[in-house]
Design a protein around this motif. Structure first.
Motif, PDB file in Angstrom:
ATOM      1  N   GLY A 109       0.712  -1.166   0.048  1.00  0.00           N
ATOM      2  CA  GLY A 109       0.089  -0.054   0.130  1.00  0.00           C
ATOM      3  C   GLY A 109       0.960   1.208  -0.086  1.00  0.00           C
ATOM      4  O   GLY A 109       2.061   1.389  -0.575  1.00  0.00           O
ATOM      5  N   GLU A 110       0.425   2.530   0.423  1.00  0.00           N
ATOM      6  CA  GLU A 110       0.998   3.483   0.737  1.00  0.00           C
ATOM      7  C   GLU A 110       1.878   4.013   1.904  1.00  0.00           C
ATOM      8  O   GLU A 110       1.008   3.529   2.957  1.00  0.00           O
ATOM      9  N   TYR A 217       0.813  -5.933   3.873  1.00  0.00           N
ATOM     10  CA  TYR A 217       1.710  -5.600   4.778  1.00  0.00           C
ATOM     11  C   TYR A 217       1.697  -4.025   4.958  1.00  0.00           C
ATOM     12  O   TYR A 217       1.692  -3.316   4.081  1.00  0.00           O
ATOM     13  N   GLY A 218       1.417  -3.668   6.188  1.00  0.00           N
ATOM     14  CA  GLY A 218       1.181  -2.441   6.599  1.00  0.00           C
ATOM     15  C   GLY A 218      -0.363  -2.047   6.803  1.00  0.00           C
ATOM     16  O   GLY A 218      -1.169  -2.651   6.235  1.00  0.00           O
ATOM     17  N   HIS A 229     -10.499   1.409   1.573  1.00  0.00           N
ATOM     18  CA  HIS A 229     -10.081   2.920   1.545  1.00  0.00           C
ATOM     19  C   HIS A 229      -8.903   2.958   2.251  1.00  0.00           C
ATOM     20  O   HIS A 229      -8.217   1.911   2.941  1.00  0.00           O
ATOM     21  N   SER A 230      -8.253   4.159   2.371  1.00  0.00           N
ATOM     22  CA  SER A 230      -6.966   4.402   2.700  1.00  0.00           C
ATOM     23  C   SER A 230      -6.864   4.157   4.276  1.00  0.00           C
ATOM     24  O   SER A 230      -8.047   4.521   5.097  1.00  0.00           O
ATOM     25  N   ALA A 231      -5.753   3.997   4.805  1.00  0.00           N
ATOM     26  CA  ALA A 231      -5.781   3.805   6.468  1.00  0.00           C
ATOM     27  C   ALA A 231      -5.834   5.287   7.127  1.00  0.00           C
ATOM     28  O   ALA A 231      -6.173   5.273   8.167  1.00  0.00           O
ATOM     29  N   ARG A 232      -5.712   6.189   6.130  1.00  0.00           N
ATOM     30  CA  ARG A 232      -5.884   7.629   6.757  1.00  0.00           C
ATOM     31  C   ARG A 232      -7.431   7.826   7.207  1.00  0.00           C
ATOM     32  O   ARG A 232      -7.473   8.691   8.172  1.00  0.00           O
ATOM     33  N   GLU A 233      -8.292   7.141   6.721  1.00  0.00           N
ATOM     34  CA  GLU A 233      -9.715   7.205   7.280  1.00  0.00           C
ATOM     35  C   GLU A 233     -10.116   6.139   8.016  1.00  0.00           C
ATOM     36  O   GLU A 233     -11.430   5.920   8.265  1.00  0.00           O
TER      37      GLU A 233
END
Length: 733
Positions: A109-110, A217-218, A229-233
């Protein structure tokens, strides 16, 4: 002055005299006191030495640890380099025809910097994995001491005490071997990480690199995989689910077992409240069950096979490597698709099904662990333990055949009680005299019980072990009807060994493994095969298995060519089995419910046998039909004896049994009957010491006393038979 000195001198003399007069006790007491003083002094001295030695040892250990940490910190890569390290390898799994059946590899991911990671994600991870993370130097001494104390008090092994720093060190630099050397390295590297980097940097590395299952991973990769969705959310509920995955990614995966994932998430929330990272009132509003999951795509029945085969790489590949590899397997894509279709089409409503199919050398051609991998990844072919019912009779009859029975031997279907246990037949009737072949074909329980009792229940268990059953086996009388739980893979392996004419078969799924540029890292060695039972026993049991399909309970498994197999059904139709073989392919089918509830109409000869037939028609379509070798080439001791061979002329004569009694041959021989052993009871089928000789009778003195005269001697001094109507004393040689 003189007077006073004299008085003191006199007093001193009196005291001395007094001490002398009491020398017996006082002298002894004084000596003991001095010895006690010396003992106390010695004890204090040794205690001081022990303390100083311990302190010196601790000091040396601290110096050694500090030195190791110092050099490890100096050699450690930079933070930027650690961000780029790869902690997993890409794996391509190929079928036996070379086609790709699954690609596994890391998905990162990012990369999220610390300031972009939601605080709730940090708090959830720290609470459940290492709540003293911000207060220890990489190793948690309090946690370690508590784990040791609990282990000593509860008489168990020391539980896992790895901190976040230790887990990161292991993921970045080490493997997962449970050795003391690896643990010491982990401690040193964890402290070196703390030496070089801040807590926030360590937590950032950890959250971006830890493994969450399914190749993710991550936290960003996990969030996209499970929640799209992104982990930021990430919400609190989603963060709790992700944090709960670290302990056991497969067990707590929300796409594999949502109930387990939710239960683990609730534990994370409780830990957050306990350590002050979450307000109790807010915790009351948490509802992990309401989380919406991303539908998982691309899953199919081959995952049951790869879930079984890929963990074997840890054993067959030596050392730790992140080199991309290709795994060449035994799976046949067409057969796998046919197997999955056969299970789905024939499993009764509400029931699960599993299938294992292997070639004559043990190569797994198809493996299905359930009706739908997406709904349940639980592998019922290799992990589930279920009672096999009458399919277990394979081992009962193998033991009986080895003990001297043949397919044509006479047995009696009648009420029987063994140690208070009275088995019943499924039809509630008793047939009387039948042969072994019929009893097996129609799965007669009373006969199986009698045979197991005769040959010995421990011998039946030993036969099962010999043929590859790895699970616990009880030796109570009811074991002959399949009360011991087994794996479908083990039972299929046992039938495959019968198909191999009594030779051992080792199931396998990996043929070879290649690395970069096609370099071969592993090739399966040629296995050693062992003869498990004599040829005539294998031929006899194949005869029974073929009859069970031709005319017995397994008729639904017929496919227009020779098939041998056995059905199995447990109490109240909780389990249904059919296992059989044809044209070199052995296939086992199980059906039932995971909650062990009864399934209406489920019998081994119904749905499982139909699924077997549906699959096998496809599996053997390109193979020529093969007739089974059922010709019994019995050893001499088991052949029907010839009277003249044992006793000379078969004219009317008496012979003498082991108790010295005269027996009229017209009344039958002791133990006689159509049992294929020639009328002799060799004690569970054990042959005489010399196969060419008859069983020993009584000695000559005993025979003379029993017959009332001197026995005549032959030319070589041997005793001759006593003929009917003749004088024993005048019998001719």
């Amino acid at each position: 002055m003189a007077t006073r000195r004299g008085e003191r001198s006199a007093a001193a003399r009196r005291g001395s005299s007094s001490n002398g007069s009491g020398g017996g006790r006082s002298g002894g007491s004084g000596g003991g006191s001095r010895r006690g003083g010396r003992w106390q002094s010695g004890w204090r001295l040794w205690l001081k030495r022990l303390i100083w030695t311990g302190a010196f040892g601790v000091l040396l250990g601290a110096i050694a640890l500090g030195t190791a940490v110092f050099f490890a910190a100096r050699e450690m890569p930079s933070y930027a380099a650690l961000m780029e390290t790869q902690t997993a390898q890409s794996i391509i799994v190929r079928a036996r025809d070379g086609s790709e059946i699954q690609a596994l590899g890391p998905s990162y991911g990012e990369w999220l910097p610390s300031e972009e990671i939601p605080q709730v994600m940090k708090d959830a991870m720290v609470s459940v994995e290492d709540h003293r993370f911000y207060g220890h130097p990489g190793v948690d001494p309090l946690g370690l001491m508590r784990a040791v104390w609990n282990a000593l008090n509860e008489d168990r092994q020391v539980s896992a005490t790895s901190t976040i720093s230790q887990q990161l060190a292991r993921n970045l630099f080490l493997n997962s071997n449970r050795t003391l050397y690896r643990k010491l390295n982990e401690i040193v590297l964890a402290m070196a990480l703390e030496w070089n980097f801040s807590k926030e940097q360590i937590l950032e590395l950890y959250l971006n690199k830890v493994y969450f299952g399914g190749g993710a991973y991550g936290i960003d990769s996990a969030s996209r995989k499970f929640f799209s969705h992104s982990a930021r959310e990430l919400s609190l509920e989603e963060a709790a689910i992700i944090a709960g995955l670290v302990k056991a990614p497969s067990r707590y995966s929300p796409t594999a077992d949502i109930d387990a994932a939710v239960g683990r998430a609730n534990v994370v929330v409780q830990q957050m409240v306990k350590y002050g990272d979450l307000d109790p009132a807010a915790a009351q509003q948490v509802n992990a069950e309401a989380v919406r999951l991303q539908p998982e795509s691309g899953q199919n029945a081959t995952r049951y096979f790869t879930d079984w085969v890929l963990p074997q790489l840890d054993v067959i590949l030596e050392g730790e490597s992140f080199e991309p590899i290709e795994v060449w397997t035994t799976l046949d894509p067409g057969m796998q698709a046919a197997a999955a279709s056969a299970i789905r089409a024939n499993a009764p409503g509400g029931a699960q099904g599993a299938l294992v199919s292997m070639d004559r050398d043990g190569a797994i051609l198809a493996l299905v662990g359930g009706t739908d991998y997406v709904q349940s990844s639980y592998n019922r072919a290799t992990v589930a333990l279920r009672q096999p019912g009458s399919a277990w009779k394979l081992f009962v009859y193998l033991a009986a055949l080895e003990a001297g029975y043949t397919p044509g031997s006479t047995v009696i279907d009648e009420p029987v009680t063994i140690d208070g246990w009275s088995p019943r037949n499924s039809n509630g009737r008793f047939t009387g005299k039948i042969d072994v072949r019929t009893a097996f074909a129609y799965s007669v329980n009373t006969v199986a019980a009698q045979l197991g009792n005769e040959v010995g229940f421990s011998n039946v268990a030993g036969m099962a072990r010999r043929f590859g059953v790895t699970t616990e086996i009880n030796t109570q009388p009811a074991m002959v009807l399949g009360s011991s739980e087994v794996h479908l893979l083990d039972m299929t392996r046992a039938f495959a060994s019968v198909a191999a004419r009594g030779r051992s078969v080792e199931p396998y799924g990996i043929i070879r493994v290649t690395g970069a540029n096609g370099r071969e890292l592993y090739r399966r060695p040629e296995p050693r095969s062992y003869l498990l039972v004599p040829d005539y026993v294998a031929a006899g049991i194949t005869d029974l298995l073929q009859t069970a399909v031709n005319t017995g309970t397994g008729r639904a498994a017929q496919i227009g060519r020779p098939v041998a197999g056995k059905t199995g059904t447990t109490t109240s139709n909780k389990d249904g089995w059919f296992i059989g073989f044809s044209s070199g392919i052995t296939t086992g089918v199980w059906m039932g419910r995971d909650d062990n509830r009864a399934v209406a109409g489920l019998q081994g000869g119904a749905a499982p046998a139909r699924a077997f037939a549906a699959y096998m028609r496809y599996a053997v379509r390109e193979r020529p039909p093969e007739d089974f070798d059922t010709e019994l080439k019995l050893p001499e001791w088991q052949l029907e004896p010839d009277d003249e061979y044992y006793y000379g002329d078969s004219g009317g004569y008496y012979y003498i049994d082991e108790q010295g009694n005269l027996v009229d041959p017209a009344a039958g021989k002791p133990g006689a009957g159509d049992d294929g052993t020639g009328g002799y009871d060799y004690g569970q089928g054990n042959p005489p010491a010399r196969l060419e000789d008859p069983p020993p009778a009584a000695n000559d003195d005993f025979l003379e006393e029993a017959t009332g005269g001197t026995l005549p001697q032959g030319r070589n001094g041997s005793t001759v038979s006593v003929r009917r109507g003749s004088d024993p004393a005048g019998a001719k040689p």
